[in-house]
Design an enzyme around this catalytic site. Sequence first.
Site, short mmCIF file in Angstrom:
data_model
loop_
_atom_site.label_atom_id
_atom_site.label_comp_id
_atom_site.label_asym_id
_atom_site.label_seq_id
_atom_site.Cartn_x
_atom_site.Cartn_y
_atom_site.Cartn_z
N VAL A 284 0.84 -1.19 0.06
CA VAL A 284 0.06 0.04 0.09
C VAL A 284 0.71 1.32 -0.03
CG1 VAL A 284 -1.72 1.18 1.25
CG2 VAL A 284 -1.80 -1.21 1.07
N ASP A 331 -6.02 32.80 -37.07
CA ASP A 331 -6.60 33.55 -38.05
C ASP A 331 -6.13 34.95 -37.61
OD1 ASP A 331 -8.36 34.64 -40.09
OD2 ASP A 331 -10.15 34.50 -38.61
N ASP A 659 -14.67 25.19 -41.23
CA ASP A 659 -13.54 25.03 -40.43
C ASP A 659 -13.53 23.96 -39.42
OD1 ASP A 659 -11.98 27.26 -41.45
OD2 ASP A 659 -13.15 28.60 -39.88
N ASN A 749 1.17 7.63 4.59
CA ASN A 749 0.89 7.43 2.91
C ASN A 749 -0.64 8.03 2.80
OD1 ASN A 749 3.05 6.35 1.23
ND2 ASN A 749 2.96 4.98 2.99
#
Length: 918
Positions: A284, A331, A659, A749
Site C-alpha cells: 500500500v 486567424d 473550419d 501515506n
Amino acid sequence: MAELPDQPWTLSLDEILRQLHVSSDAGLTESEVEQRRKQYGENRLQEAKGKSAWRIFIEQFQSLIIGILAVAAVLSFAFSQWIEGIAVIIAIVINTAIGFFTEYKAIRSMEALQKLSSTTAKVRRNGRLQEIPAVELVPGDIVIVESGDAIAADLRIIEAANLQVNESSLTGESLPVGKDVQPLNADIPLAEHHNMLYKGTALTRGSGSGVVVATGMKTQLGHISELAQKAGKSDKTPLEKRLDELGQWLVWVTIAIVIVVAIAGIVAGRDLFLMVETAIALAVGAVPEGLPIVATVALARGMWRMAKRHALINQLSAVETLGATSVICTDKTGTLTENQMTVSRIFIDAGEIQVTGEGLTTQGEFQFSPLHLRNCSTWAKPKTALLPAPCPPASNQVLTALLEVGMLCNNAALQPEDSNESRVVGDPMEVALLVAGAKAGMQRPQLLQKTPEVREEAFDPDLKMMTTIHKIEGQYRFAVKGAPEAVLQACTRVLTDSDAVHMTEEIRQDWQERINQLAQQGLRTLALAQKITQSEKADPYADLTLLGIVGLLDPPREEVIPAIKECQEAGIRVVMVTGDQPVTAKNIAIAVGLTDDQQADVIKGQDLKSFEELSPDERQRIVQSAVLARVSPEQKLNLVDLHQRHQAVVAMTGDGVNDAPALRKADIGVAMGQRGTQVAKEAADMVLQDDAFASIVAAVEQGRAIFNNIRKFTVYLLSGNVGEIILVATASLLNAPLPLLPLQILYINVVNDALPALALGVGEGEPALMKHPPRPANEPILTRRHWLAIAGYGLVIAATLGGAFILALTWLGLNEQQAVTITFMTLGFTRLWHVFNMRDRNSGLFRNEITRNPYVWGALIFCTGLLLIAVHVPVLSDVLQTADPGVDGWLLIVGMSIIPLIIGQITKLINRKKRKLK
C-alpha cells in the site's frame, strides 16, 4: 393561445404563420414571448444526469489499493489484532473520503464550466433583429439563420437562399441536404423534410429564416431517447489513463517485492503475522494511490484558471495537450486584430474617398481626392496635386450606389445610438458597411422599403461572393459584394459619373493596383458591384458593373505583440492563416511582430495542396512560412496535416462551419466564441470567449503548468514511497528490528501525503515556464531523469530514516518504541520538507513556484498538526504505538528530516552550474 402545429411540413407559409399567430416581418412581441415561455417552458433538452455522488462513492472501493487494505484488515481480525484491524478500516474510510470529496468537487467544477458556454440565436421580435440565448426561443419565434449556425429548435422554413444542412446527427445522411419552402406530403420520411430545419443539425451553406414549431423535448431531437446516455459518457483523458497504468504497474512490481521481503523475513524467523502485515503495508505504501485523484483535481483547477482567462475547455484532454503545443495557426481578423472594422477609404472610378470617424459612430465625412481622369479607358494621375474636398454622397451617384449596395447586401443590424438594445448584430464587416451608409444619412430599413428584397444568394466560400436581389420599378437590382479579385473577374463594366463603361484588361489591371494599394496599407478590401435586370432568375455573378473598392481598417490588438513575443521565446511558432489579400496579411504580420522581413514569403492558399502532391522543397517552404493568405477552410486541413507530419503539435483557430474538419484534425482546435459559428464551437477543444490571441497563449502556459504540476506530485509521491520500501526491505533482509510499523506507514501515506500532493497539483507554475521550448508530445510523464531522481531521493530518504533509527538506539539510548517513533516522525517531516525539492531546476532557491504557493504552506501547517497528534493524543498514539521521544529525540527528528532537503537543494545548484558551463 398558440398550439404547436401537427406535421408543419405539410402546411403552407400562410397557414403555419396563422396557426402560430405571428407575422414573419415583425415577429413576436415581448408579452407573447413571455406567455409562450410559460406555456411551453425553456428550449432545453432534459439534461443527462452527470455522475452521481453515490456512484462516485462506490467507485472509490473499485480499486486494487482498497482491496489490499481490506485483505490487511481481514488478516488483522483473523490474528485477533483488533486495534490494527480497526485502524486499517479507518485508513480505508479516510482514503475513500479523500478520493470521494476531491473527485466530487472536480467533476462538479467541470460540469459548471460546461454551462458557461451557451448557444445563441438571431430572432426577429418587435420588428427588430435581436440575438438571444437559444434557451429563450419559443414556438412562433422568427429565427434568422446563416451558414455555420447550429439549429437550436425545430423550424419551418419561410425563406431560403441556397440553404444546405448537415443532418447527419439526426438522419445519418453524411452529405448536406438542400432546403426550400414548398409544402410536402404528410407521409414522407424525416430525411426528406426539405422545408424543415431540425434542432441539433448544422447549416453548412446559405441563409434564410424560419418559424419555430417545436422547442425542447418536443423537437425531433428531444424524441431520441439515447441522447441522455450519449451526453453522459465521460472518458478519462490520456494523461489520467497513463497515471492509472503507472499505478497498476507499480502495484504489481511492489507486490513482487514485498512477497520476496515477506518470504525472506519468515525464513529469518520473524513473526508470521508481522511479516504478512508488513508486506501488505509496504504494498500500500509503495503505490501513490492518490495519483488519479490529484490529476483530476489539477486538470479541473487548470480549466477554471483558463476560463478566467476567457478560454473555455470542451475536452479535458486538451488541457494536457496544450502544454506540448509547438505551432499555433491563427486567424487574423478578430484574433490578431480588434475585429472592430471601419470603412476608412473607398475607391470609385473618379478617385479616392477618405471616410472619417471610427468604430460605431455614425458621425463622419467623405473627403474626395481625384486620382485619374474621368475617361475610364485612360487612367492617369492629375498633373497637379489636388487637396481632398468634401464629397457629400448625395452629390455623387457612384458613391451613393456603392453605399446602397453595401447596406442592401447585408445581414447585420445597426440600432440607433439611443437604443436600449445591443447596437449591433452581425458580422463586423457588414456592420462597418451599415455605419458607412449611416454616415451618409442612409438607413437599411428605409432602403428595403424602396427596394424590397426578393431573395438572397448566400455567401459562397468557393465563389467568395454574396448577392441580394431587390425589386425596383418593375426591374431587379442585384447587389453584390465579395473578395475583390472574385468580383473584379465577374465585372464587365465600371460605373462612372456619366455612364457604365466597358472594362478592358488594362482597366482591370489598374483596379487591381488600387486594391494592392489598400492592402499594402494593412486595410481589408471588399469589392461592391451591381446589375439591373428584367428577371430575378438571372445569373447573379455574370455581367456585373463594378461600383468600387472599400478599404476597411482593423487595427492590431494591443496585447498581441507581447503575446507573440512570448510564444517565440517559448519555442512556439505562430503562423497567420487568413483569407485576406497576401499584401494585407504581410503588413499585419509585420505590425504584430510575426516577421520583420519586408520581403517575407507569403504562401497562397492555392499552394496548400495535400502532402502527397507537394515536393519536399514545397513542404519545407510551407512549414517555415509565418504568413499564409487566401486560405480556404479546406486548405487549412492540408496545413494542419503538413505540420503534424513534421512532428508538430498544432493548435488551429477557426470560426466557420467549414473550419470544423481542420479544428477536429488539429491537436488543439480553437473556436472563436464571439464570431464563431456553433458548428465550429462544437468541433473545437477550446472556445475563446474574447476571440483574443493572448488567451490562446495564456491557455498554453496553463497547460504547461498543469503537466509540470502532475509530474511534480508524481515524483514527490513515488520518491517518498520508494524510500519507505528500501528502508523496511533492508531491515527485513538484515534481520534488524523494523524501523517503521505497518500502521505508521499507512498513516503517512494515506493521511499525511495527500494534502502536499494536492497543493503541488494546483500550483500556478513558474513564471519562466514560457522561456523554454515545448515538450515532445510523446514524452512520458516520467522521463529517465525523473526516474533517476525518484531513485536518488528514495535512497537518501531511506538512509536518513535508517540513520535516525540507529542514532536513537545507540547515541540517545532510547528504547525500541521511542526509536520507531523517531523514525516515524522523521519520515513524516522529511516528506513535508521534501515538497521544496520539487521546485523547477532553474528556479530560485528561496523564491520559486513552491514557496509562492499558499496551498503548500497550508498543507505543511495542517500536516504538522497531524504528526504531532499522532504522538501526543493518547488514543491515536496507542493505535500507532508511538511514545514521546523527549527533547533530544525531537531535536534529532528535526535535524535528520532536513537532510534530504539540503541534499536535494545542493544537487539542484550543482546541476544548474553544470548546465551553465555547457
